[in-house]
Write an enzyme that holds these catalytic residues in place. Structure first.
Site, short mmCIF file in Angstrom:
data_model
loop_
_atom_site.label_atom_id
_atom_site.label_comp_id
_atom_site.label_asym_id
_atom_site.label_seq_id
_atom_site.Cartn_x
_atom_site.Cartn_y
_atom_site.Cartn_z
N SER A 226 -2.53 -1.66 -3.16
CA SER A 226 -3.28 -2.92 -3.22
C SER A 226 -4.73 -2.64 -3.52
O SER A 226 -5.26 -1.57 -3.18
CB SER A 226 -3.16 -3.65 -1.88
OG SER A 226 -4.06 -4.74 -1.81
N TYR B 247 -4.11 -3.66 7.41
CA TYR B 247 -3.49 -3.67 6.09
C TYR B 247 -4.26 -2.78 5.11
O TYR B 247 -3.69 -1.95 4.39
CB TYR B 247 -3.44 -5.11 5.57
CG TYR B 247 -2.79 -5.26 4.21
CD1 TYR B 247 -1.41 -5.16 4.06
CD2 TYR B 247 -3.56 -5.53 3.08
CE1 TYR B 247 -0.81 -5.33 2.81
CE2 TYR B 247 -2.97 -5.69 1.83
CZ TYR B 247 -1.59 -5.59 1.70
OH TYR B 247 -1.01 -5.74 0.47
#
Length: 701
Positions: free
Chosen positions: A579, A592
């Site tokens: 990501s 995350y």
């Protein structure tokens, strides 16, 4: 109809009057229907095997006269899936006029070119080599099939005598001859010498049957096959055993599958010494009875008899000398035992080629085996794609049935090696191979995709499959997997439940990949979830689940797949779907973002370590994939909306506006990024591709 169904034990009666009523009087459509239901029964003919035809009266477009036209399966087709696009329409009279210019056996190849001068339907598929076999016979409907029972009769040592014993004077018999115009003349002569017969057995080859209507032809074919099957059944009952009885016992099924999964990548690597191959495994009762028998050692080297069989299976299999109880855990030790066997097989094939070749023979093809037999375990096959290797396996099972029947009748005979070579390396066969379309970029490769039940993972699997790969779809949601697999045609995809937090679950999914396709070439870790919380709201549970799925899952996926890839010795690709958040610091994202950064750096570490094995490790960084992404369902979307002070509905537009290109990013865009790394950038490793529309703060350099 019920009585007819009961009449046939060894073939399936599939004629459906309701469907026939829908078709009406269209004789070509009825011929196609007959072809399809014949091809639906593998005991009658296998994929791509045999051909069918019908003759109709049509208007000549130039003269307006009524002319007879023969409609016949075209070159390279399959009767089970035959459509109008796959048939050729020829003037029957013109085809028969070719007798006036035929120059004998040396003229066969030229005759195939002359078939084009007989074309009636300008949309015709290229006529096959078997076209004159149908055209020189006078019947309105003709089936040329390769039923196991008939080839057993055709391949028996005393085939002509057995034909007489089963059918009396109602069937003709023609000795083995390579398909072509002369064989059509032989069938014509056989019928002239034996008026009133219902069909002809072709020595070592197959069956011709016919009828005045499509239905009569269909029933005639079934009845002839049924009679041969019953005859063989009785012969086997008289003998009490086949193949000389059983020499060894099979391992229990669970142990067979475990050994097959362990061995598959090694076999795949060895079979891929010239071209990468896809695998298939079979351990059916028919296979086990043969490979465990006393007669395997005698029969296997003889090879197959029917041309349709050996063109797909090679003339003979490789029989492994590994003991069924062999410990396969030491790959290097097993490889040392396998390599000499493969080298001996390749040398024997080269000797076959060099002994039989002619001045104009095509160059020798891949000398590796297609069929590999492991007594006590099962049968492996390897070819360029899953359909081809599955069909090769099915054809060898047909050959087993043929040997079984022929041995019960008297004794099995195979084609002389020169005859087999002349078909395998026939210039017309080579021309057909050269006409095959160019293979796709990922053809011959197997891709394993986590999180493929939907969203980004499914888009990645779709893209890799569209570019030629076989795909193994994995997810923790079985229902999603079933829905995903339903979108693929046969032989493209398989599924496996895979919890990436559980090492045993990963190992089980990889085992499925090895059994289905032979191994693994590409692993894409797309499974994941996202949790967006401020530091004080982030729990240990939040932290652990992100680390386990994203980081530990990637570690174990890479570790176990590397073992398989090293067995294959074909290199490979590992792609991490990370990501933008692994590169960019932002609010409410500590767990995350940390996990994604770990994925990215692990990929770099793996790239450095695995380069010596030609295993490339790269990363794709998505950002803002809202539309179609499962990760944006529920709390994550709400969290990101809250962090940015907007509503959930405003997220797609918000994320599009913040990237340099002002583009909405979709799962398909991420899939294209993966393809670029595995299908185009074949000399890149340790790299990151950002698929985010351009986020300046996420630029890697």
């Amino acid at each position: 109809m019920d009585n007819l169904v009961k009449q046939f034990k060894h073939v399936n009666y599939l004629w459906d009057e309701n469907k026939v009523e829908e078709i009406g009087d269209d004789q070509v459509a009825l011929f196609l229907y007959r072809s399809n239901i014949l091809g639906a029964d593998l005991r009658i003919t296998n994929y791509g095997g045999g051909n069918t035809s019908c003759k109709t009266i049509e208007k000549d477009p130039l003269t307006g006269d009524n002319v007879e036209v023969m409609w016949v399966k075209g070159s390279g087709g399959d009767i089970g899936t035959l459509t109008r696009a796959g048939i050729a329409g020829l003037y029957t009279d013109r085809l028969r006029d070719l007798k006036n210019v035929y120059g004998g056996l040396e003229d066969e190849d030229r005759m195939v070119g002359l078939f084009n001068h007989c074309i009636y339907d300008l949309n015709s598929k290229a006529p096959s080599i078997d076209t004159p076999l149908h055209g020189l016979l006078p019947f309105a409907h003709i089936d040329h099939l390769h039923p196991d029972a008939l080839i057993a009769v055709a391949a028996a040592e005393d085939s002509e005598k057995v034909t007489k014993e089963i059918w009396g004077d109602t069937m003709g018999w023609v000795p083995w001859q390579r398909p072509g115009f002369d064989l059509g003349l032989q069938l014509e002569k056989c019928l002239a010498d034996n008026p009133g017969i219902r069909g002809i057995v072709l020595g070592s080859h197959g069956l011709f049957t016919w009828g005045d209507t499509s239905y009569e032809c269909y029933i005639n074919s079934l009845e002839v096959i049924e009679m041969a099957s019953k005859y063989i059944e009785n012969k086997i009952a008289e003998k009490g055993s086949v193949f000389g009885g059983q020499k060894i016992e099979s391992l229990p099924q669970a142990e067979r599958l475990e050994k097959a999964a362990q061995l598959m990548p090694l076999l795949r690597g060895l079979c891929s010494s010239e071209n990468r191959m896809i695998g298939h495994f079979s351990d059916t009762d028919v296979v086990l009875e043969y490979i465990n028998s006393n007669d395997l050692e005698r029969l296997a080297p003889m090879g197959t008899s029917c041309p349709d069989h050996f063109l797909r299976t090679k003339i003979q299999p490789l029989v492994l000398t590994l003991d069924k109880d062999e410990d396969l855990s030491d790959s290097e030790a097993v490889l040392k035992k396998l390599e000499p066997a493969f080298e001996a097989y390749r040398q024997e094939y080269a000797n076959y080629y060099n002994t039989c070749k002619k001045d104009n023979s095509p160059a020798m093809r891949d000398a590796n085996p297609v069929i590999i037999i492991y007594p006590g375990v099962g049968m492996f096959s390897f070819a360029k794609n899953k359909q081809t290797t599955r069909v090769a396996s099915e054809f060898y099972i047909n050959a087993i049935n043929v040997m079984r029947g022929a041995e019960a009748i008297s004794s099995y005979t195979s084609l002389p090696r020169q005859e087999a070579f002349d078909i395998e390396y026939w210039l017309l066969e080579e021309a057909k191979l050269q006409r095959m379309p160019k293979e796709q970029p990922l053809s011959r490769k197997v891709a394993f995709v986590t999180g493929a039940g939907g969203g980004i993972g499914k888009a990645i699997a779709d893209k890799l499959a569209a570019e030629g790969a076989n795909v193994v779809l994995t997810d923790i949601n079985e229902e999603s997997l079933e829905e995903a697999q339903a979108t693929y045609k046969r032989d493209i995809a398989t599924t496996a439940i895979c919890d990436v937090t559980n090492t045993d679950s990963i190992a089980s999914a990889y085992k499925k990949a090895c059994l289905e396709f032979g191994g693994i070439d590409i692993v894409v870790h797309s499974a994941g979830l996202a949790i967006s919380k401020a530091l004080e709201d982030t729990t240990d549970k939040d932290w652990d689940i992100l680390q386990n799925i994203l980081v530990k899952g990637q570690f174990n996926l890479a570790k176990l797949s590397t073992t398989i890839m090293r067995k294959q010795n074909l290199g490979g690709d590992f792609i991490s779907i990370a990501s933008k958040n692994g590169l960019v610091a932002g609010p409410n994202n500590v767990a995350y973002g940390t996990a994604k950064a770990s994925q990215q750096h692990m990929a770099r570490l793996l790239a450095a370590e695995l380069a010596k094995d030609k295993i490339r490790v790269n990363t794709v960084n998505p950002d803002g994939v809202i539309v179609g992404s499962k990760i944006w369902e529920g709390a994550w979307a709400e969290g990101r909306a809250k962090a940015n002070g907007i509503t959930v509905e405003e997220l797609p537009a918000f994320y599009a506006k913040r990237n340099l290109l002002n583009e909405i990013i979709t799962p398909v865009d991420i899939a294209n990024g993966v393809f670029a790394l595995v299908g185009v950038l074949d000399k890149s490793t340790g790299n990151i591709i950002n698929v985010d529309g351009g986020m300046a703060n996420a630029f890697v350099r």
